[in-house]
Design a protein around this motif. Structure first.
Motif, short mmCIF file in Angstrom:
data_model
loop_
_atom_site.label_atom_id
_atom_site.label_comp_id
_atom_site.label_asym_id
_atom_site.label_seq_id
_atom_site.Cartn_x
_atom_site.Cartn_y
_atom_site.Cartn_z
N SER A 1 42.35 42.38 47.41
CA SER A 1 41.23 43.24 47.07
C SER A 1 41.35 44.55 47.82
N ASP A 2 40.85 45.61 47.21
CA ASP A 2 40.83 46.89 47.91
C ASP A 2 39.57 47.00 48.74
N LYS A 8 42.99 43.72 42.94
CA LYS A 8 44.15 44.46 42.46
C LYS A 8 44.76 43.69 41.29
N TYR A 9 45.31 44.44 40.35
CA TYR A 9 45.90 43.79 39.18
C TYR A 9 47.08 42.90 39.55
N THR A 10 47.83 43.29 40.58
CA THR A 10 48.96 42.43 41.00
C THR A 10 48.44 41.10 41.53
N LYS A 11 47.30 41.13 42.23
CA LYS A 11 46.70 39.88 42.73
C LYS A 11 46.19 39.05 41.56
#
Length: 170
Positions: A1-2, A8-11
């Motif tokens: 998470s930011d 995040k899309y990668t997460k």
């Protein structure tokens, strides 16, 4: 998470991949185990799945109560903070929610290997897509139901536990 709590899309992709891979993988494992252990293992899978889901429900409830107590101790309302989800937690939950897929492998023992693998691939891809959507949309929905979300999760885990127990008893 930011820093804003957005995933995040990668997460999101890694979470979805984990669930998809384990869902298909457990069915494949079940298919191959089925030949050697069909009569013995088939009887225990619902009980194993029941126990795992029950333990997940219990863990979720305990963590939610701890979070509530910590928030009260600090005289704060439970705030919209993003919970960090670690790699091992993703893997554990992927395995736990995929255990019942072992029995799916047994169901397809009568199919030729290629047909069974195509079926399991479709299961994995479908799980990936739905998990990705749920992960992305979950942030939007989650902020609105954050206080009760752990209890909803626990209720789902308990319902699955009961379902697996009933399957094992029938």
């Amino acid at each position: 998470s930011d820093d804003n709590g957005n995933i995040k899309y990668t997460k999101a992709i890694s979470i979805a991949l984990s669930f998809g891979i384990f869902q298909a993988g457990m069915a494949i494992i079940g298919y191959f185990l089925g030949f050697a252990l069909k009569d013995t293992l088939l009887n225990y899978i619902p009980f194993i799945a029941c126990a795992v889901m029950f333990l997940l429900a219990l863990k979720t409830i305990i963590e939610a109560i701890k979070d509530i107590k910590e928030a009260k101790k600090d005289d704060k309302i439970v705030q919209n903070k993003a919970k960090k989800i670690g790699f091992l937690e993703i893997i554990f939950q992927s395995i736990a929610t995929s255990i019942d897929a072992l029995s799916v492998g047994f169901i397809y023992l009568s199919l030729p290997l290629v047909d069974a693998m195509v079926t399991f691939s479709v299961v994995g891809i479908t799980t990936f897509v739905l998990s990705l959507l749920a992960t992305i949309l979950g942030k939007v929905i989650g902020s609105k139901i954050q206080k009760i979300a752990p209890f909803i999760s626990a209720a789902i885990f308990l319902a699955l536990s009961i379902k697996f127990l009933c399957e094992g008893l029938i």
